[in-house]
Structure formats: C-alpha cells, structure tokens
Design a protein around this motif. Structure first.
Motif, PDB file in Angstrom:
ATOM      1  N   UNK A 320      16.656   9.312 -10.264  1.00  0.00           N
ATOM      2  CA  UNK A 320      17.839   9.729 -11.000  1.00  0.00           C
ATOM      3  C   UNK A 320      18.650   8.585 -11.571  1.00  0.00           C
ATOM      4  N   UNK A 321      18.156   7.356 -11.401  1.00  0.00           N
ATOM      5  CA  UNK A 321      18.848   6.209 -11.934  1.00  0.00           C
ATOM      6  C   UNK A 321      19.954   5.673 -11.055  1.00  0.00           C
ATOM      7  N   UNK A 322      20.036   6.181  -9.821  1.00  0.00           N
ATOM      8  CA  UNK A 322      21.100   5.758  -8.931  1.00  0.00           C
ATOM      9  C   UNK A 322      20.717   4.638  -7.992  1.00  0.00           C
ATOM     10  N   UNK A 323      19.515   4.113  -8.128  1.00  0.00           N
ATOM     11  CA  UNK A 323      19.063   3.005  -7.288  1.00  0.00           C
ATOM     12  C   UNK A 323      18.329   2.004  -8.157  1.00  0.00           C
ATOM     13  N   UNK A 324      18.793   0.773  -8.167  1.00  0.00           N
ATOM     14  CA  UNK A 324      18.158  -0.256  -9.005  1.00  0.00           C
ATOM     15  C   UNK A 324      17.113  -1.053  -8.260  1.00  0.00           C
ATOM     16  N   UNK A 325      17.121  -0.981  -6.924  1.00  0.00           N
ATOM     17  CA  UNK A 325      16.255  -1.838  -6.113  1.00  0.00           C
ATOM     18  C   UNK A 325      14.791  -1.433  -6.237  1.00  0.00           C
ATOM     19  N   UNK A 326      13.921  -2.442  -6.128  1.00  0.00           N
ATOM     20  CA  UNK A 326      12.491  -2.193  -5.993  1.00  0.00           C
ATOM     21  C   UNK A 326      12.263  -1.561  -4.626  1.00  0.00           C
ATOM     22  N   UNK A 327      11.534  -0.469  -4.580  1.00  0.00           N
ATOM     23  CA  UNK A 327      11.397   0.312  -3.347  1.00  0.00           C
ATOM     24  C   UNK A 327       9.975   0.209  -2.801  1.00  0.00           C
ATOM     25  N   UNK A 328       9.866  -0.283  -1.566  1.00  0.00           N
ATOM     26  CA  UNK A 328       8.571  -0.466  -0.903  1.00  0.00           C
ATOM     27  C   UNK A 328       8.548   0.399   0.357  1.00  0.00           C
ATOM     28  N   UNK A 329       7.576   1.279   0.447  1.00  0.00           N
ATOM     29  CA  UNK A 329       7.425   2.125   1.629  1.00  0.00           C
ATOM     30  C   UNK A 329       6.187   1.757   2.416  1.00  0.00           C
ATOM     31  N   UNK A 330       6.098   2.300   3.625  1.00  0.00           N
ATOM     32  CA  UNK A 330       4.929   2.120   4.478  1.00  0.00           C
ATOM     33  C   UNK A 330       4.384   3.490   4.864  1.00  0.00           C
ATOM     34  N   UNK A 331       3.077   3.563   5.028  1.00  0.00           N
ATOM     35  CA  UNK A 331       2.434   4.784   5.503  1.00  0.00           C
ATOM     36  C   UNK A 331       1.519   4.429   6.658  1.00  0.00           C
ATOM     37  N   UNK A 332       1.885   4.875   7.854  1.00  0.00           N
ATOM     38  CA  UNK A 332       1.051   4.666   9.038  1.00  0.00           C
ATOM     39  C   UNK A 332       0.196   5.912   9.219  1.00  0.00           C
ATOM     40  N   UNK A 333      -1.096   5.778   8.991  1.00  0.00           N
ATOM     41  CA  UNK A 333      -1.998   6.929   9.029  1.00  0.00           C
ATOM     42  C   UNK A 333      -3.152   6.681   9.995  1.00  0.00           C
ATOM     43  N   UNK A 334      -3.855   7.760  10.332  1.00  0.00           N
ATOM     44  CA  UNK A 334      -5.044   7.646  11.177  1.00  0.00           C
ATOM     45  C   UNK A 334      -6.279   8.275  10.534  1.00  0.00           C
ATOM     46  N   UNK A 335      -6.098   9.146   9.549  1.00  0.00           N
ATOM     47  CA  UNK A 335      -7.212   9.813   8.876  1.00  0.00           C
ATOM     48  C   UNK A 335      -6.968   9.818   7.369  1.00  0.00           C
ATOM     49  N   UNK A 336      -8.053   9.700   6.599  1.00  0.00           N
ATOM     50  CA  UNK A 336      -7.929   9.700   5.136  1.00  0.00           C
ATOM     51  C   UNK A 336      -6.759   8.817   4.704  1.00  0.00           C
ATOM     52  N   UNK A 337      -6.776   7.609   5.215  1.00  0.00           N
ATOM     53  CA  UNK A 337      -5.610   6.725   5.123  1.00  0.00           C
ATOM     54  C   UNK A 337      -5.159   6.520   3.682  1.00  0.00           C
ATOM     55  N   UNK A 338      -6.074   6.145   2.806  1.00  0.00           N
ATOM     56  CA  UNK A 338      -5.674   5.820   1.446  1.00  0.00           C
ATOM     57  C   UNK A 338      -5.280   7.063   0.658  1.00  0.00           C
ATOM     58  N   UNK A 339      -5.968   8.166   0.887  1.00  0.00           N
ATOM     59  CA  UNK A 339      -5.615   9.403   0.176  1.00  0.00           C
ATOM     60  C   UNK A 339      -4.202   9.852   0.527  1.00  0.00           C
ATOM     61  N   UNK A 340      -3.873   9.824   1.810  1.00  0.00           N
ATOM     62  CA  UNK A 340      -2.512  10.170   2.213  1.00  0.00           C
ATOM     63  C   UNK A 340      -1.507   9.186   1.642  1.00  0.00           C
ATOM     64  N   UNK A 341      -1.903   7.926   1.578  1.00  0.00           N
ATOM     65  CA  UNK A 341      -1.016   6.919   1.036  1.00  0.00           C
ATOM     66  C   UNK A 341      -0.689   7.175  -0.427  1.00  0.00           C
ATOM     67  N   UNK A 342      -1.691   7.513  -1.218  1.00  0.00           N
ATOM     68  CA  UNK A 342      -1.445   7.787  -2.630  1.00  0.00           C
ATOM     69  C   UNK A 342      -0.542   8.997  -2.811  1.00  0.00           C
ATOM     70  N   UNK A 343      -0.757   9.992  -1.977  1.00  0.00           N
ATOM     71  CA  UNK A 343       0.095  11.176  -2.041  1.00  0.00           C
ATOM     72  C   UNK A 343       1.542  10.831  -1.694  1.00  0.00           C
TER      73      UNK A 343
END
Length: 407
Positions: A320-343
């Motif tokens: 919505x334009x209310x955050x200027x910061x670069x946003x980095x998240x983490x995904x801790x997974x155990x199955x289909x790791x990359x697919x869940x990450x992309x989602x």
C-alpha cells in the motif's frame, strides 16, 4: 586464475604428511599476484622445509614468536592479512584455536588477526570423528571460521575415510571467494539502518510454562552482526536468547509475538531494511493462568488464538506504499521447502525470502551451520550451500546490498 594483486594472505602450515600441499597452494596464490606470508609450526618443519616456502613466496618464513621482531611482529602479521588460512590444520591446531591458546607463532598471530580465517583439517578419520575434535570445529564455525573439509579419501597408512586434506585448488577457490566478498562488502551498508528480528517467541501458559519453538536465534544474530560489520546501524529485536549481543548492535529484548510486533512497528518507519529471521509463534493461549497450573487438577484445556503475522502485516503496508524498507522474510520448512517458500514470498509480499530445511541435522534450528535458498520477488534464486551461519548471513546481505544499490 583470479587477479589477487594487492592481496596479502597469511598461510599457516601445521605438522602433517599433507603439509607438502601447502607449497602447491602457495604457488597458486603467488601466481595470481598475492603476497603470501608463510608461518610454520615446529611440526610442519619436520615435513616441509622453510626454504621451499621462501623460494615460492619470496618471503621470509617465520616459526617463532621471538624471531625478527624488529621487522614484523605477530600482531602486525595478523593485522596485515586480508585472509588467513591454515592448510593443513591438525587436530591439535583446531583445539588450540577453539580454546584461544597462543603458545606458538601461528596461534599467536591468528589470535591477533581480524580477517576471514579458513582452516582445512587433515588427520586420521578416528581423530576427526572424535567428539572433542568435532566440538572444536563447531566452536570455530560458530565464531565465523570457515572450516573447509575434510575430504573423504585415502589417508596415510593405507586406510581411507574422512580426514583427507582438500586439494590446493579447492582451498585456493575458497580464499579467492573470501577476498572478493571482503572487497565488495566493505562498508556497503554504511549509512543504512537495518532492523533484524531473531529467536523464538514464547507464549505464556502460566507463570512457568509457555508455548515455544526450537529457534536459538543464531541465524538472526549472525545477520545482525554481519550488517553491523558492513557499516549499518542495526536494531536487533530478540526473543529470549542466551546469545551475546553482537558488537555495534542495539538490542531490544522481547518475549511474546505481541511484544515483538510492537517493537518492530515502533522502529520500522526509520529503517532501510527489515530482516524477519525470528520464529514467531503462530498461536498463543487465549488467557494465561495467573498462577502455576497443578498436575493434580488434570491436563489443562488450552484455547489458542492466532498471533499477528508480522511479516504479512509489513508486506501489506509495503503493497500500500506505507513501508519503504526492503523486506526480507524467512521460511523454516520441512517438506517441499522451495515450493512453500515461493508461495510465502508471494503471499507476504516480501522482496526476498530465505528458505531453509529445518528438518536437516546440520542446518536450521540450534546448529552453527545452515544451507538456504534465497528467493527474490524479481524471480531470482540464489542457493547457498552448507556453511557457517555467519557466512550465510553475509550471502543474504549481499542480495540486500545489491537491491539497495539498484534503488
């Protein structure tokens, strides 16, 4: 062959049959233009003579603390190095480095060095697999030392197994990688403000019990330390952790997800980068008991309610334009790791998402190493092989810095 002109490499050689390979490594480094300062332990000189290294490097070989003090002390040697490497590193040297000992020129010099350190273990399989040696290697990795190998293959005495020294070209490539990374990272986050969350939140059930997770905070703390080392002003919002606050980092301790949300939202408008490395509990008890629940009263019935999704909230603000910061998240997974990450990357509207398999024994929660895939909203994909979390942190920040430069 890379151009290493201007680079200064401290080459430590310890006593082992594989010490002859250090001469080959020295030749590769010198051939690329690097200045190589050889430091031999007393044991190393039983296998390879000083004349060999002096002939290859054109530099005087030192092996005693009290030797040639007017020319260059151990402190000066350590400070001057752009990268230090111990090749080969015996079990004894690993133990001394892990314990912070300084009883010879090599260990004294390395204790004064502030540059990246690579150690390449070489020993019999039984020595490498001994609990003390494995613990020493883990301690070094936790401090950010790059433990390279050992390889699996033929060993002295006719046996074979883990403990073989990695080949000179592999050690050379790792040294080059550290040099290139150091050159590109120097102060590349200077003037930037970075907000990092780390650790696992705890949701109280009663005054002594809580719902939590296995996150140790090591990955988030490593990111905070690396960002500060690269010149950023860093705020670390930390869930309960016994880890020491990294140098140059301002720490804000919280316990619950709600407290973490408040701490993040209070600071997020002033930062350039948000790295959400914390493992935030998805649910909390609707109401915590005021006093300790007694076993005699039977198993308690817990009503759980959702915690706020801090990453999703920040992503929505960004959309919505209310955050200027670069946003980095983490995904801790155990199955289909990359697919869940992309989602998750798409749903949370993050710029980058760091995906790791926390079910692996050598990565994820509570260990000093990690392997991740860094996914970008721009379709990029960067795979980081198993490495110390300190090194993984720098690879994550490499992607962050590149995007900040792009504006």
């Amino acid at each position: 062959m890379s151009d290493l002109r201007g680079a200064r490499i401290l080459l430590g050689v310890s006593g082992g049959i594989a010490a002859y390979k250090a001469a080959l490594l020295a030749r590769l480094l010198v051939g690329a233009g690097a200045t190589v300062d050889p430091v031999l332990t007393r044991g190393a000189r039983h296998f390879v003579g000083a004349a060999t290294f002096e002939g290859i490097t054109g530099r005087h070989v030192r092996d005693e603390v009290w030797q040639d003090i007017p020319d260059e002390t151990h402190v000066a040697l350590g400070r001057a190095a752009d990268v230090a490497v111990v090749y080969p590193a015996t079990a004894n040297v690993l133990a001394k480095l892990a314990g912070g000992h300084a009883d010879d020129l090599l260990t004294t010099t390395l204790l004064a060095a502030t540059c990246p350190l690579v150690v390449a273990p070489a020993m019999h399989t039984e020595m490498w697999e001994h609990a003390a040696t494995r613990r020493n290697a883990a301690v070094l990795r936790e401090r950010g030392v790059d433990v390279l190998g050992p390889a699996v293959g033929p060993l002295m005495g006719g046996d074979a197994g883990a403990g073989r020294l990695v080949e000179p070209d592999e050690a050379y490539a790792r040294i080059v990688a550290h040099l290139q990374a150091t050159r590109s990272r120097r102060d590349d986050l200077a003037g930037r403000r970075v907000l990092v969350t780390a650790g696992g939140t705890r949701e109280p059930i009663d005054p002594v019990r809580f719902l939590g997770n296995r996150s140790s905070g090591k990955m988030g703390f490593a990111v905070a330390a690396a960002a500060a080392a690269r010149g950023a002003k860093v705020d670390l919002v930390a869930a309960p952790s016994s880890l020491a606050t990294p140098p140059g980092v301002e720490r804000h301790d919280v316990t619950t997800a709600l407290e973490m949300r408040d701490a993040v939202l209070a600071r997020v408008d002033a930062v350039d980068v948000v790295v959400k490395a914390a493992a935030v509990a998805d649910f909390r008890p609707a109401q915590a008991a005021a006093s300790k629940l007694k076993k005699a009263a039977g198993a308690p019935r817990l009503e759980l309610v959702p915690n706020p999704d801090i990453l999703a909230e920040l992503g929505a603000r960004k959309a919505g334009g209310g955050l200027r910061a670069l946003l980095v998240g983490f995904a801790a997974e155990t199955d289909d790791v990359e697919a869940y990450g992309r989602d998750k990357l798409a749903r949370k509207n993050a710029d980058l998402l760091v995906v790791n398999d926390v079910g692996a024994a050598d990565a994820g929660f509570g260990v000093d190493t990690n392997r991740v895939v860094i996914l970008g909203r721009d379709g990029s994909r960067v795979e980081v092989a198993l490495a110390a979390k300190t090194m993984v942190a720098d690879r994550i920040l490499d992607e962050v810095a590149a995007r900040l430069r792009q504006g």
